[in-house]
Design an enzyme around this catalytic site. Structure first.
Site, short mmCIF file in Angstrom:
data_model
loop_
_atom_site.label_atom_id
_atom_site.label_comp_id
_atom_site.label_asym_id
_atom_site.label_seq_id
_atom_site.Cartn_x
_atom_site.Cartn_y
_atom_site.Cartn_z
CG HIS A 98 31.78 31.03 48.02
ND1 HIS A 98 30.53 31.35 47.53
CD2 HIS A 98 32.51 32.16 47.94
CE1 HIS A 98 30.51 32.61 47.16
NE2 HIS A 98 31.71 33.14 47.40
CG HIS A 100 35.86 34.70 50.09
ND1 HIS A 100 36.31 35.11 48.85
CD2 HIS A 100 34.51 34.73 50.02
CE1 HIS A 100 35.27 35.40 48.08
NE2 HIS A 100 34.16 35.18 48.77
P1 AMP Z 1 31.42 36.17 46.44
O1 AMP Z 1 31.40 37.63 46.12
O2 AMP Z 1 31.62 35.90 47.90
O3 AMP Z 1 30.25 35.44 45.84
O4 AMP Z 1 32.76 35.61 45.78
C1 AMP Z 1 32.82 34.95 44.56
C2 AMP Z 1 34.29 34.75 44.26
O5 AMP Z 1 34.41 33.79 43.23
C3 AMP Z 1 35.01 36.03 43.78
O6 AMP Z 1 36.09 36.32 44.68
C4 AMP Z 1 35.50 35.66 42.39
O7 AMP Z 1 36.77 36.17 42.10
C5 AMP Z 1 35.50 34.14 42.44
N1 AMP Z 1 35.33 33.48 41.15
C6 AMP Z 1 34.42 33.79 40.18
N2 AMP Z 1 34.54 32.94 39.14
C7 AMP Z 1 35.54 32.08 39.46
C8 AMP Z 1 36.15 30.97 38.80
N3 AMP Z 1 35.75 30.58 37.59
N4 AMP Z 1 37.16 30.33 39.43
C9 AMP Z 1 37.57 30.71 40.64
N5 AMP Z 1 37.04 31.74 41.34
C10 AMP Z 1 36.05 32.42 40.74
#
Ligand code: AMP
Length: 134
Positions: A98, A100
């Site tokens: 993903h 950001h």
């Molecule tokens: P990463 O550390 O790059 O894997 O980022 C994962 C992101 O997903 C974090 O910024 C979390 O806040 C976000 N996240 C986790 N669970 C959810 C969810 N259910 N809906 C939306 N975002 C989420």
């Protein structure tokens, strides 16, 4: 065990969706760095960046660009951070590719926690030679 993003893509858990097509889904991050922080999520569960074919990566980036333009036009942010946490050591929490897209404002006080290092004499040249791609 499916990741949270697979569950979102499959409709098993809710999300705030901004966009969807055959290759990706864009949602709002549930714990935003700044409100409007969005995630461009590959539909296929590639754990890390290099698992994703180039054409799909290009598509994800083109959607991240649209998200950036929307954040700037609606939220009037002054800039964005566009980033991929790539594998566990980088802080990736969800092993499903993903991107950001984080709105940023002048003087918003946000900062990365990175501390910068210095190269020893001659070391940057050696590193450049080791990492040269062509
Ligand atoms: P990463 O550390 O790059 O894997 O980022 C994962 C992101 O997903 C974090 O910024 C979390 O806040 C976000 N996240 C986790 N669970 C959810 C969810 N259910 N809906 C939306 N975002 C989420």
């Amino acid at each position: 065990m499916p990741t949270v993003f697979e569950m979102i893509i499959n409709g098993d858990i809710p999300s705030t969706k901004l966009y969807e097509d055959q290759l990706c889904l864009v949602i709002l991050d549930i714990n935003p760095v700044e409100k409007g922080h969005a995630l461009v999520i590959a539909k296929k569960p590639y754990p890390v960046f290099t698992d994703c074919p180039d054409a799909e990566l290009a598509h994800l980036m083109s959607i991240a660009k649209k998200v950036d333009l929307k954040l700037r036009s609606v939220l009037k942010c002054d800039g964005t951070n566009i980033l991929i946490n790539n594998d566990e050591a980088s802080g990736q929490e969800i092993p499903h590719l993903h991107i950001h897209v984080i709105p940023r404002y002048k003087d918003d006080g946000q900062q990365f926690g990175f501390s910068k290092q210095k190269y020893e004499e001659g070391e940057i040249k050696e590193m450049g030679a080791k990492l040269c791609l062509n």
